[in-house]
Design a protein around this motif. Structure first.
Motif: not given
Length: 413
Positions: A6, A46, A49-50, A55, A68, A72
């Motif tokens: 990510y 995005g 935090f994803a 999280i 979270s 998100v």
């Protein structure tokens, strides 16, 4: 996706956002610039935090399990709103009508962004779920409604925007067309992400189990869709980059000719310009070259121009390239003659030289760049001249003729 995967696109998007900071500072009241910055920021946030490590850290740092999830959801909803606003400004400009349309979409996003944390606060989600939050709490009161609101907004945006982008792409060309086609793919994948999650949630409602769609299929689809969407909005900037590259190439091509002509016109104090002000630098260099060509006019022999052009045409090259080669040959001969006979001026030679230089100047900056490229190849080979040109006797500058005065020197305070 693996946990650290990510952060790779997040880093790339953050660099793209940093590149937009100067434009955002200079044009902070421009809604297109603001929408682009918002899109890059929300896309980067995005991904950050994803990511499961984020999280986990956020949930434990706040002491609220699954905090979270609504965060998100709000970030991704804002990303969709930024996409819509930017498309509106692209399509309709930044007038009042476009601003009203964008505000309506942003107001809809604001409603969604308010409902998501409200439903989360009313619900109860005590068990931390890093990858399957949607399906695990699909039947939990209020959490269920939060998921439906988010997925409904995401699917609606993903279903409408591909048709708009495709229809618009048939009316434009170039970089904008390519960007819109990439946006179509990105928004389709965003819609597929919402549908995959929606199918998994619906399966839980009716007693089925399609959790693999939510846990393993939806995340990479969403990641690819967000990247394509961001790339689609960035692609039209390629036209500007191509223009900057062309300006730099032209500026560089004029360099050797500019230096060799340096002794033929009186020195003029050059303004201090930032390195990236390529347009102004090119304009000033172009004016310098024209000024010095006027001083070189008495030494320009039209017979050399004609003979070199005829020789080039015999080799089968096109007329434009043949003239550029011939003009470069004449100018190189004139530069040599001006060094050998610096004090010889003749009115008839002046007139003949101006007549020979007329087509060179009329060809504009691109034509001059072609001439300069041939001049460099014939006089400097593949080696660039470095450092200041040698001191040479200076030829008095002849009076200017308005017909051949293509520009006025630009200066800056």
């Amino acid at each position: 996706m693996r946990d650290l995967d990510y952060y790779i696109p997040a880093a790339a998007l953050f660099l793209a956002l940093l590149s937009k900071v100067p434009a955002l500072v200079r044009r902070r009241r421009n809604p297109t610039t603001t929408a682009m910055a918002g899109l890059l920021f929300t896309a980067c946030a995005g991904y950050v935090f994803a990511a499961p490590p984020t999280i986990r850290a956020l949930n434990r740092g706040t002491g609220i399990p699954n905090i979270s999830a609504p965060l998100v959801y709000v970030i991704l909803s804002a990303f969709n709103a930024s996409c819509i606003a930017l498309l509106v400004f692209w399509r309709e400009g930044t007038g009042q009508d476009a601003r009203r349309t964008a505000r309506r979409w942003l107001a809809s996003c604001a409603v969604v962004a308010c409902l998501i944390p409200l439903f989360f606060a009313l619900g109860d989600a005590p068990v931390e779920r890093l990858r399957d939050f949607d399906t695990y709490y699909a039947t939990t009161p209020f959490i269920r409604e939060m998921i439906v609101v988010y997925l409904g907004w995401h699917i609606a945006v993903g279903a409408v925007l591909p048709f708009l982008c495709w229809r618009w792409s048939r009316e434009v060309s170039g970089w904008v067309k390519a960007g819109l086609r990439v946006l179509v793919a990105g928004f389709v994948l965003n819609a597929a992400f919402g549908l995959a999650k929606g199918a998994a949630v619906t399966a839980r409602w009716i007693g089925g189990d399609l959790d693999h769609l939510n846990a393993y299929i939806a995340p990479p689809v969403a990641s690819t869709g967000a990247l394509l969407t961001t790339l689609g909005f960035l692609l039209p900037q390629g036209e500007r980059l191509a223009a900057h590259w062309h300006t730099w190439q032209t500026y560089r091509q004029l360099g050797p000719l500019h230096r060799d002509l340096g002794a033929l016109a009186p020195d003029t104090p050059a303004p201090r310009l930032p390195f990236l002000a390529l347009g102004t630098r090119l304009s000033n260099r172009e004016c310098d070259v024209y000024d010095r060509l006027f001083a070189l006019a008495p030494y320009c022999d039209p017979y050399i121009l004609s003979a070199a052009q005829g020789k080039a045409r015999q080799t089968g090259v096109d007329p434009q390239a043949a003239f550029a080669y011939a003009a470069a040959t004449m100018i190189a001969d004139a530069v040599k003659a001006s060094r050998d006979r610096p004090d010889i001026l003749d009115d008839s030679a002046q007139a003949a030289g101006l007549e020979a230089l007329g087509p060179v100047i009329a060809g504009g900056i691109d034509g001059m760049a072609r001439v300069a490229a041939h001049y460099t190849a014939s006089t400097h080979g593949t080696h660039r001249t470095r450092g200041p040109a040698a001191r040479r006797p200076r030829v008095p500058e002849p009076p200017r003729t308005p017909l051949f005065d293509p520009c006025v020197r630009k200066t800056q305070p």
